[in-house]
Design a protein around this motif. Structure first.
Motif, PDB file in Angstrom:
ATOM      1  N   ALA A 222       0.834  -1.199   0.000  1.00  0.00           N
ATOM      2  CA  ALA A 222       0.000   0.000   0.000  1.00  0.00           C
ATOM      3  C   ALA A 222       0.873   1.255   0.000  1.00  0.00           C
ATOM      4  CB  ALA A 222      -0.929  -0.007   1.207  1.00  0.00           C
ATOM      5  N   ARG A 223       1.980   1.218   0.735  1.00  0.00           N
ATOM      6  CA  ARG A 223       2.893   2.365   0.750  1.00  0.00           C
ATOM      7  C   ARG A 223       3.539   2.549  -0.614  1.00  0.00           C
ATOM      8  NH1 ARG A 223       4.845  -0.363   5.324  1.00  0.00           N
ATOM      9  NH2 ARG A 223       7.001  -0.376   4.572  1.00  0.00           N
ATOM     10  N   LYS A 224       3.852   1.447  -1.272  1.00  0.00           N
ATOM     11  CA  LYS A 224       4.438   1.521  -2.613  1.00  0.00           C
ATOM     12  C   LYS A 224       3.460   2.169  -3.599  1.00  0.00           C
ATOM     13  CE  LYS A 224       8.510  -0.625  -2.368  1.00  0.00           C
ATOM     14  NZ  LYS A 224       9.774   0.069  -2.737  1.00  0.00           N
ATOM     15  N   LEU A 225       2.212   1.755  -3.538  1.00  0.00           N
ATOM     16  CA  LEU A 225       1.201   2.309  -4.435  1.00  0.00           C
ATOM     17  C   LEU A 225       0.973   3.787  -4.139  1.00  0.00           C
ATOM     18  CD1 LEU A 225      -1.356  -0.661  -4.511  1.00  0.00           C
ATOM     19  CD2 LEU A 225       0.311  -0.008  -6.269  1.00  0.00           C
ATOM     20  N   LEU A 226       1.034   4.153  -2.863  1.00  0.00           N
ATOM     21  CA  LEU A 226       0.898   5.550  -2.489  1.00  0.00           C
ATOM     22  C   LEU A 226       1.999   6.398  -3.110  1.00  0.00           C
ATOM     23  CD1 LEU A 226      -0.664   7.616  -0.775  1.00  0.00           C
ATOM     24  CD2 LEU A 226       0.797   6.992   1.157  1.00  0.00           C
ATOM     25  N   LEU A 227       3.217   5.880  -3.107  1.00  0.00           N
ATOM     26  CA  LEU A 227       4.341   6.611  -3.707  1.00  0.00           C
ATOM     27  C   LEU A 227       4.118   6.850  -5.196  1.00  0.00           C
ATOM     28  CD1 LEU A 227       7.447   4.960  -1.975  1.00  0.00           C
ATOM     29  CD2 LEU A 227       6.694   7.339  -1.756  1.00  0.00           C
ATOM     30  N   THR A 228       3.558   5.870  -5.894  1.00  0.00           N
ATOM     31  CA  THR A 228       3.322   6.049  -7.331  1.00  0.00           C
ATOM     32  C   THR A 228       2.285   7.124  -7.596  1.00  0.00           C
ATOM     33  OG1 THR A 228       1.586   4.343  -7.440  1.00  0.00           O
ATOM     34  CG2 THR A 228       3.861   3.621  -7.738  1.00  0.00           C
ATOM     35  N   GLU A 229       1.429   7.397  -6.606  1.00  0.00           N
ATOM     36  CA  GLU A 229       0.379   8.413  -6.765  1.00  0.00           C
ATOM     37  C   GLU A 229       0.894   9.823  -6.506  1.00  0.00           C
ATOM     38  OE1 GLU A 229      -2.711   7.290  -4.126  1.00  0.00           O
ATOM     39  OE2 GLU A 229      -3.202   5.427  -5.179  1.00  0.00           O
ATOM     40  N   ILE A 230       1.910   9.959  -5.658  1.00  0.00           N
ATOM     41  CA  ILE A 230       2.331  11.306  -5.261  1.00  0.00           C
ATOM     42  C   ILE A 230       3.662  11.744  -5.864  1.00  0.00           C
ATOM     43  CG2 ILE A 230       1.081  11.069  -3.076  1.00  0.00           C
ATOM     44  CD1 ILE A 230       3.841  10.836  -1.693  1.00  0.00           C
ATOM     45  N   LEU A 231       4.406  10.823  -6.489  1.00  0.00           N
ATOM     46  CA  LEU A 231       5.711  11.179  -7.054  1.00  0.00           C
ATOM     47  C   LEU A 231       5.763  10.908  -8.545  1.00  0.00           C
ATOM     48  CD1 LEU A 231       8.178   9.648  -4.412  1.00  0.00           C
ATOM     49  CD2 LEU A 231       7.279  11.973  -4.488  1.00  0.00           C
ATOM     50  N   LYS A 232       6.447  11.791  -9.267  1.00  0.00           N
ATOM     51  CA  LYS A 232       6.791  11.470 -10.648  1.00  0.00           C
ATOM     52  C   LYS A 232       7.842  10.374 -10.603  1.00  0.00           C
ATOM     53  CE  LYS A 232       5.684  15.876 -12.846  1.00  0.00           C
ATOM     54  NZ  LYS A 232       6.165  16.970 -13.722  1.00  0.00           N
ATOM     55  N   GLN A 233       7.702   9.382 -11.471  1.00  0.00           N
ATOM     56  CA  GLN A 233       8.466   8.159 -11.272  1.00  0.00           C
ATOM     57  C   GLN A 233       9.948   8.258 -11.639  1.00  0.00           C
ATOM     58  OE1 GLN A 233       6.641   4.526 -12.405  1.00  0.00           O
ATOM     59  NE2 GLN A 233       4.591   5.210 -11.917  1.00  0.00           N
ATOM     60  N   HIS A 234      10.304   9.201 -12.507  1.00  0.00           N
ATOM     61  CA  HIS A 234      11.725   9.260 -12.866  1.00  0.00           C
ATOM     62  C   HIS A 234      12.087  10.654 -13.357  1.00  0.00           C
ATOM     63  CE1 HIS A 234      15.624   7.623 -14.062  1.00  0.00           C
ATOM     64  NE2 HIS A 234      15.537   8.410 -15.110  1.00  0.00           N
ATOM     65  N   THR A 235      13.039  11.276 -12.668  1.00  0.00           N
ATOM     66  CA  THR A 235      13.621  12.539 -13.106  1.00  0.00           C
ATOM     67  C   THR A 235      15.111  12.454 -12.818  1.00  0.00           C
ATOM     68  OG1 THR A 235      13.499  13.710 -10.990  1.00  0.00           O
ATOM     69  CG2 THR A 235      11.496  13.700 -12.341  1.00  0.00           C
ATOM     70  N   ASN A 236      15.855  13.481 -13.233  1.00  0.00           N
ATOM     71  CA  ASN A 236      17.291  13.480 -12.950  1.00  0.00           C
ATOM     72  C   ASN A 236      17.577  13.630 -11.456  1.00  0.00           C
ATOM     73  OD1 ASN A 236      18.159  13.144 -15.570  1.00  0.00           O
ATOM     74  ND2 ASN A 236      18.188  15.341 -16.006  1.00  0.00           N
ATOM     75  N   LEU A 237      16.645  14.266 -10.733  1.00  0.00           N
ATOM     76  CA  LEU A 237      16.864  14.548  -9.316  1.00  0.00           C
ATOM     77  C   LEU A 237      16.221  13.517  -8.402  1.00  0.00           C
ATOM     78  CD1 LEU A 237      18.325  16.926  -7.834  1.00  0.00           C
ATOM     79  CD2 LEU A 237      16.060  17.881  -7.413  1.00  0.00           C
ATOM     80  N   LEU A 238      15.110  12.973  -8.835  1.00  0.00           N
ATOM     81  CA  LEU A 238      14.332  12.071  -7.992  1.00  0.00           C
ATOM     82  C   LEU A 238      13.843  10.894  -8.829  1.00  0.00           C
ATOM     83  CD1 LEU A 238      11.736  13.093  -5.344  1.00  0.00           C
ATOM     84  CD2 LEU A 238      11.081  11.432  -7.074  1.00  0.00           C
ATOM     85  N   GLU A 239      13.992   9.702  -8.278  1.00  0.00           N
ATOM     86  CA  GLU A 239      13.575   8.491  -8.992  1.00  0.00           C
ATOM     87  C   GLU A 239      12.810   7.589  -8.042  1.00  0.00           C
ATOM     88  OE1 GLU A 239      15.704   4.548 -10.932  1.00  0.00           O
ATOM     89  OE2 GLU A 239      16.711   6.498 -11.115  1.00  0.00           O
ATOM     90  N   LEU A 240      11.725   7.017  -8.520  1.00  0.00           N
ATOM     91  CA  LEU A 240      10.955   6.074  -7.723  1.00  0.00           C
ATOM     92  C   LEU A 240      11.503   4.680  -7.977  1.00  0.00           C
ATOM     93  CD1 LEU A 240       8.585   5.783  -5.807  1.00  0.00           C
ATOM     94  CD2 LEU A 240       7.058   5.600  -7.764  1.00  0.00           C
ATOM     95  N   SER A 241      11.920   4.014  -6.915  1.00  0.00           N
ATOM     96  CA  SER A 241      12.535   2.694  -7.052  1.00  0.00           C
ATOM     97  C   SER A 241      11.566   1.703  -7.685  1.00  0.00           C
ATOM     98  CB  SER A 241      12.970   2.188  -5.677  1.00  0.00           C
ATOM     99  OG  SER A 241      13.515   0.890  -5.773  1.00  0.00           O
ATOM    100  N   HIS A 242      12.043   1.008  -8.696  1.00  0.00           N
ATOM    101  CA  HIS A 242      11.230  -0.006  -9.361  1.00  0.00           C
ATOM    102  C   HIS A 242      11.244  -1.290  -8.544  1.00  0.00           C
ATOM    103  CE1 HIS A 242       9.610  -2.652 -12.452  1.00  0.00           C
ATOM    104  NE2 HIS A 242      10.670  -3.427 -12.300  1.00  0.00           N
ATOM    105  N   PHE A 243      10.081  -1.914  -8.394  1.00  0.00           N
ATOM    106  CA  PHE A 243      10.022  -3.195  -7.694  1.00  0.00           C
ATOM    107  C   PHE A 243       9.294  -4.213  -8.554  1.00  0.00           C
ATOM    108  CE2 PHE A 243       6.106  -1.087  -6.386  1.00  0.00           C
ATOM    109  CZ  PHE A 243       5.159  -2.104  -6.445  1.00  0.00           C
ATOM    110  N   THR A 244       9.546  -5.474  -8.266  1.00  0.00           N
ATOM    111  CA  THR A 244       8.926  -6.548  -9.020  1.00  0.00           C
ATOM    112  C   THR A 244       8.653  -7.709  -8.083  1.00  0.00           C
ATOM    113  OG1 THR A 244       9.194  -8.018 -10.943  1.00  0.00           O
ATOM    114  CG2 THR A 244      11.159  -7.554  -9.639  1.00  0.00           C
ATOM    115  N   SER A 245       7.870  -8.654  -8.533  1.00  0.00           N
ATOM    116  CA  SER A 245       7.646  -9.888  -7.768  1.00  0.00           C
ATOM    117  C   SER A 245       8.031 -11.090  -8.620  1.00  0.00           C
ATOM    118  CB  SER A 245       6.173  -9.985  -7.323  1.00  0.00           C
ATOM    119  OG  SER A 245       5.311  -9.918  -8.448  1.00  0.00           O
ATOM    120  N   LYS A 246       8.913 -10.846  -9.586  1.00  0.00           N
ATOM    121  CA  LYS A 246       9.341 -11.906 -10.500  1.00  0.00           C
ATOM    122  C   LYS A 246      10.248 -12.906  -9.776  1.00  0.00           C
ATOM    123  CE  LYS A 246      12.405 -10.674 -13.628  1.00  0.00           C
ATOM    124  NZ  LYS A 246      13.088  -9.890 -14.678  1.00  0.00           N
TER     125      LYS A 246
END
Length: 283
Positions: A141-165
């Motif tokens: 739920a915290r991960k999904l919240l981050l995707t709602e409030i942050l742009k996922q990739h910029t030069n200054l800030l990046e949202l960590s990619h996660f997987t369940s593979k």
């Protein structure tokens, strides 16, 4: 929480061969980044911003490119305040580059180096949003919240990619890409202000054998002193290691003693990073 210094959640170590013992569909997997663990304390309403590292030191002045004005375009307008957890890394992904920045304290040198070695903040968790703690929420739920409030990739800030593979496959891909390793996080876990088995780290490891040059009892790198080698010190982990070394000194002499060490990687100068004693060898 905004004005507090808080201990971030830390990982337990796991051997790569134990991956198969886990119920893999219950874990989210991320790349392990190589920089400085950091918490960003942000309050746009009060004009407050602070960077804290895992050792509870204020690092705001060390990284002046991160401030409210710089971050605001990449955070949702609905966010009035938040506490973000992540890793500060060099945009080049080089740990050696990052170290050149992280150890600076002189404001003039910091100003020069921030343009020569640009950094970015890789965000992987959120502890608070708009004055409300989010630590009791499940990780997913915290991960999904981050995707709602942050742009996922910029030069200054990046949202960590996660997987369940497939975890082992993902680890092998990261190692092939010269990455440090992976972090596995239990999908339903809360955020704990401690080291927890709900977060597990697996680091890439290499082994090599080096000529022993002597023993140093004053070294802080081993509980029983350290072996001086042609590639730095390797700490002895038990009294049995030390007793074996003393026995070999008497039986074969120093010139024939080698040590096998396990380490994460080598620096640009060829030195081991985080060496661990494996065994002694006679040649």
């Amino acid at each position: 929480m905004l004005n507090e210094f808080v201990k971030p959640m830390l990982c337990e170590s796991l051997d790569v061969e134990k991956i198969t013992q886990l119920q893999q569909d219950r874990w989210l997997v991320e790349r392990k980044y190589d920089g400085e663990r950091s918490l960003f304390f942000i309050d746009f309403q009060k004009g407050y911003f602070r960077i804290q590292n895992r050792y509870l030191f204020d690092k705001t002045k060390t990284y002046p490119e991160f401030n409210l004005s710089a971050l605001k375009p990449f955070i949702s307008q609905n966010v009035l305040s938040c506490v973000l957890d992540g890793e500060l890394i060099a945009q080049s992904n080089s740990f050696n580059d990052f170290q050149r920045r992280s150890h600076l304290s002189n404001s003039f040198k910091i100003k020069i180096m921030k343009d020569k070695i640009p950094l970015k903040f890789v965000v992987f968790d959120i502890l608070m949003l708009n004055d409300k703690p989010t630590t009791a929420m499940p990780l997913i739920a915290r991960k999904l919240l981050l995707t709602e409030i942050l742009k996922q990739h910029t030069n200054l800030l990046e949202l960590s990619h996660f997987t369940s593979k497939n975890i082992r496959k993902f680890f092998d891909e990261i190692v092939a890409d010269n990455g440090e390793g992976i972090v596995m996080k239990y999908f339903n876990s809360p955020y704990e202000f401690a080291r927890s088995h709900n977060w597990l780290k697996i680091k890439r490891k290499e082994t090599e054998t080096f000529k022993v040059l002597g023993w140093n009892e004053r070294s802080g790198r081993g509980n029983y002193g350290s072996l001086k080698t042609t590639n730095g010190d390797v700490g002895l982990l038990s009294h049995v290691n030390k007793e074996e070394y003393d026995r070999l000194i008497k039986e074969v002499g120093l010139d024939k003693i080698w040590v096998e060490a396990e380490f994460q990687e080598k620096t640009k100068t060829g030195k081991m990073r985080f060496p661990i004693f494996k065994r002694l060898e006679v040649r």
